[in-house]
Scaffold this motif. Sequence first.
Motif, PDB file in Angstrom:
ATOM      1  N   THR A   1      59.963  50.385  51.343  1.00 50.70           N
ATOM      2  CA  THR A   1      59.750  49.764  52.646  1.00 50.70           C
ATOM      3  C   THR A   1      58.726  48.654  52.513  1.00 50.70           C
ATOM      4  O   THR A   1      57.736  48.792  51.769  1.00 50.70           O
ATOM      5  CB  THR A   1      59.249  50.816  53.662  1.00 50.70           C
ATOM      6  N   THR A   2      58.937  47.553  53.218  1.00 48.68           N
ATOM      7  CA  THR A   2      57.987  46.443  53.148  1.00 48.68           C
ATOM      8  C   THR A   2      56.652  46.834  53.771  1.00 48.68           C
ATOM      9  O   THR A   2      56.585  47.613  54.726  1.00 48.68           O
ATOM     10  CB  THR A   2      58.539  45.200  53.868  1.00 48.68           C
ATOM     11  N   ASP A   3      55.571  46.277  53.192  1.00 43.64           N
ATOM     12  CA  ASP A   3      54.232  46.580  53.690  1.00 43.64           C
ATOM     13  C   ASP A   3      53.847  45.611  54.802  1.00 43.64           C
ATOM     14  O   ASP A   3      54.685  44.848  55.300  1.00 43.64           O
ATOM     15  CB  ASP A   3      53.222  46.544  52.544  1.00 43.64           C
ATOM     16  N   THR A   4      52.581  45.629  55.177  1.00 42.11           N
ATOM     17  CA  THR A   4      52.128  44.785  56.287  1.00 42.11           C
ATOM     18  C   THR A   4      52.251  43.302  55.967  1.00 42.11           C
ATOM     19  O   THR A   4      52.229  42.467  56.875  1.00 42.11           O
ATOM     20  CB  THR A   4      50.663  45.109  56.631  1.00 42.11           C
ATOM     21  N   ASN A   5      52.346  42.981  54.678  1.00 41.50           N
ATOM     22  CA  ASN A   5      52.537  41.579  54.284  1.00 41.50           C
ATOM     23  C   ASN A   5      54.008  41.222  54.161  1.00 41.50           C
ATOM     24  O   ASN A   5      54.356  40.121  53.721  1.00 41.50           O
ATOM     25  CB  ASN A   5      51.844  41.301  52.955  1.00 41.50           C
ATOM     26  N   GLY A   6      54.860  42.190  54.507  1.00 44.61           N
ATOM     27  CA  GLY A   6      56.292  41.948  54.437  1.00 44.61           C
ATOM     28  C   GLY A   6      56.849  41.990  53.023  1.00 44.61           C
ATOM     29  O   GLY A   6      57.940  41.458  52.785  1.00 44.61           O
ATOM     30  N   THR A   7      56.128  42.619  52.088  1.00 43.47           N
ATOM     31  CA  THR A   7      56.596  42.655  50.695  1.00 43.47           C
ATOM     32  C   THR A   7      56.844  44.084  50.229  1.00 43.47           C
ATOM     33  O   THR A   7      56.216  45.037  50.697  1.00 43.47           O
ATOM     34  CB  THR A   7      55.572  41.999  49.747  1.00 43.47           C
ATOM     35  N   TRP A   8      57.758  44.179  49.284  1.00 46.00           N
ATOM     36  CA  TRP A   8      58.057  45.448  48.602  1.00 46.00           C
ATOM     37  C   TRP A   8      58.266  45.127  47.124  1.00 46.00           C
ATOM     38  O   TRP A   8      59.069  44.251  46.779  1.00 46.00           O
ATOM     39  CB  TRP A   8      59.309  46.096  49.203  1.00 46.00           C
ATOM     40  N   LYS A   9      57.519  45.815  46.257  1.00 48.16           N
ATOM     41  CA  LYS A   9      57.576  45.541  44.819  1.00 48.16           C
ATOM     42  C   LYS A   9      58.297  46.664  44.088  1.00 48.16           C
ATOM     43  O   LYS A   9      58.060  47.840  44.356  1.00 48.16           O
ATOM     44  CB  LYS A   9      56.167  45.379  44.252  1.00 48.16           C
ATOM     45  N   VAL A  10      59.147  46.262  43.155  1.00 51.14           N
ATOM     46  CA  VAL A  10      59.899  47.213  42.340  1.00 51.14           C
ATOM     47  C   VAL A  10      59.560  46.948  40.871  1.00 51.14           C
ATOM     48  O   VAL A  10      59.674  45.809  40.403  1.00 51.14           O
ATOM     49  CB  VAL A  10      61.418  47.066  42.554  1.00 51.14           C
ATOM     50  N   ASP A  11      59.131  47.980  40.141  1.00 53.22           N
ATOM     51  CA  ASP A  11      58.773  47.839  38.726  1.00 53.22           C
ATOM     52  C   ASP A  11      59.755  48.608  37.840  1.00 53.22           C
ATOM     53  O   ASP A  11      60.593  49.368  38.317  1.00 53.22           O
ATOM     54  CB  ASP A  11      57.355  48.371  38.478  1.00 53.22           C
ATOM     55  N   ASP A  12      59.598  48.400  36.536  1.00 55.36           N
ATOM     56  CA  ASP A  12      60.286  49.200  35.519  1.00 55.36           C
ATOM     57  C   ASP A  12      61.804  49.108  35.613  1.00 55.36           C
ATOM     58  O   ASP A  12      62.512  50.113  35.517  1.00 55.36           O
ATOM     59  CB  ASP A  12      59.838  50.665  35.627  1.00 55.36           C
ATOM     60  N   LEU A  13      62.297  47.899  35.786  1.00 61.80           N
ATOM     61  CA  LEU A  13      63.740  47.687  35.805  1.00 61.80           C
ATOM     62  C   LEU A  13      64.188  47.103  34.467  1.00 61.80           C
ATOM     63  O   LEU A  13      63.610  46.129  33.977  1.00 61.80           O
ATOM     64  CB  LEU A  13      64.141  46.733  36.930  1.00 61.80           C
ATOM     65  N   THR A  14      65.217  47.693  33.897  1.00 63.85           N
ATOM     66  CA  THR A  14      65.795  47.148  32.669  1.00 63.85           C
ATOM     67  C   THR A  14      66.458  45.813  32.986  1.00 63.85           C
ATOM     68  O   THR A  14      67.099  45.673  34.029  1.00 63.85           O
ATOM     69  CB  THR A  14      66.838  48.128  32.099  1.00 63.85           C
ATOM     70  N   PRO A  15      66.285  44.815  32.129  1.00 64.51           N
ATOM     71  CA  PRO A  15      66.908  43.516  32.403  1.00 64.51           C
ATOM     72  C   PRO A  15      68.394  43.648  32.718  1.00 64.51           C
ATOM     73  O   PRO A  15      69.120  44.409  32.074  1.00 64.51           O
ATOM     74  CB  PRO A  15      66.675  42.747  31.100  1.00 64.51           C
ATOM     75  N   GLY A  16      68.829  42.911  33.735  1.00 61.63           N
ATOM     76  CA  GLY A  16      70.225  42.963  34.154  1.00 61.63           C
ATOM     77  C   GLY A  16      70.378  42.405  35.557  1.00 61.63           C
ATOM     78  O   GLY A  16      69.455  41.812  36.124  1.00 61.63           O
ATOM     79  N   THR A  17      71.562  42.626  36.145  1.00 63.06           N
ATOM     80  CA  THR A  17      71.865  42.126  37.490  1.00 63.06           C
ATOM     81  C   THR A  17      71.797  43.271  38.493  1.00 63.06           C
ATOM     82  O   THR A  17      72.364  44.348  38.260  1.00 63.06           O
ATOM     83  CB  THR A  17      73.257  41.480  37.524  1.00 63.06           C
ATOM     84  N   TYR A  18      71.113  43.018  39.609  1.00 59.20           N
ATOM     85  CA  TYR A  18      70.920  44.043  40.638  1.00 59.20           C
ATOM     86  C   TYR A  18      71.288  43.475  42.008  1.00 59.20           C
ATOM     87  O   TYR A  18      71.302  42.251  42.215  1.00 59.20           O
ATOM     88  CB  TYR A  18      69.467  44.522  40.661  1.00 59.20           C
ATOM     89  N   THR A  19      71.546  44.401  42.940  1.00 60.28           N
ATOM     90  CA  THR A  19      71.830  44.027  44.328  1.00 60.28           C
ATOM     91  C   THR A  19      70.727  44.566  45.219  1.00 60.28           C
ATOM     92  O   THR A  19      70.390  45.761  45.159  1.00 60.28           O
ATOM     93  CB  THR A  19      73.186  44.599  44.793  1.00 60.28           C
TER      94      THR A  19
END
Length: 415
Positions: A341-359
């Motif tokens: 869920t986005t925080d008060t700054n309107g951002t959401w961070k996702v880590d530890d993703l293997t290189p590739g294409t995501y939706t």
Amino acid sequence: MSVASKRPSPQDPSRIRRHVVFGTAVALGAGILLAPQAVAADKWGPGYLIPDSTGKPDTSHIGAYNVPGVDGVAYCADPELAGPDAADGYSSAQTVTSWTSKATGKTASAEDLARAAYVLGKYGQTKNDEQAAAVDAVVYTYLEAGSTYALPNGKRALERLGYPNVSPDAKKWATGYLNEAAMFAGPYKINIKPADEQLKAGAKTSVTLDVTSATGHKVPGVKLDLDVSGAAAGAASVTTNAEGVATVSLTPAEGGTVDFKALAKTLPASQLRSFTPTNAKAQRLVLAGGSSSAQAEIHLTTHSPKGGLIVTKTAADTKKPLAGVEFAVKDSAGKTVSTGTTDTNGTWKVDDLTPGTYTVHEVKAVEGYQLAADQQVTVTDGAKADVAVKDIKIPEQPKPKPRPVTIPVLPQTGA
């Protein structure tokens, strides 16, 4: 040392010194000396017959000795005792762990033993008169340190090298051997230095190796055999260059550990080997030749490349960040790999993703806004991809206009 008991007669053909010239390169520390090779013809071995310490002619020998039953030559190591002919036989060669001079009673240092072994191992096996005499002088210098037989200033050491029939090159070479041994004698250590402490799977890197002597000098010309698991090495072996350094490429496989081992099998000797005489009044002999080895290994961790996403959610109309918007990230197979869920700054961070294409899929918008369309994004190694999502406000429905109300007027009636 005295050899009078087996002194060749003046008519003995072995007394005739035949000098056959070959091109022989002898390394002397900082340079290379090209010298003629003079093959000794006297019975003792390569070197020179010289007067003993009392001045009696041709009763001593400076150089190497041919030892029956031994492949190569050896050198006398007790200058004031009788020669090998008085030994009544010798033991088999034994590794020397401690050496005490029978002339001075002093124990040679481990450093001096290693340096003597270095010179014997690298230069001792020779048929060259000058070279054998130089090695002989070096052996006495290390095993009889501080005595009259030790260079650079020992009286007897200088006498032995200064006789007219002894080539001046012998002293020059002995000095060179002493200087070289001070820099490059063992024991040896292999140092392995990876360019990257943490390796990335599939990413080529390099490893630098060197071999250092007991005094920390890098040794040139050393072949190192490599044994590597968990990665592809650019070569099975490398050799240190003129600066004493070698480099090899390394490409790690997927994840896990890389085991990197290096082995040097043909380093100069760092331990003496000696023969002990049956007769204690005869000299001990130290054997020329030999080698030593060194090995080292390191273990490195390989990680698979990882990246991430930074989703920024704003309102299309006000440009302001929107907090509380729920998102999901799906991989190329449609599997959900992360939600948030986005925080008060309107951002959401996702880590530890293997290189590739995501939706990036918006699951739930804030009240009053429409769900945004899915976005595809490419994640690369070590980077975070920015994803900007703008929500459009749900249009307000127009309020219906009030319909006019017609109130019928009834006719008045009288009573």
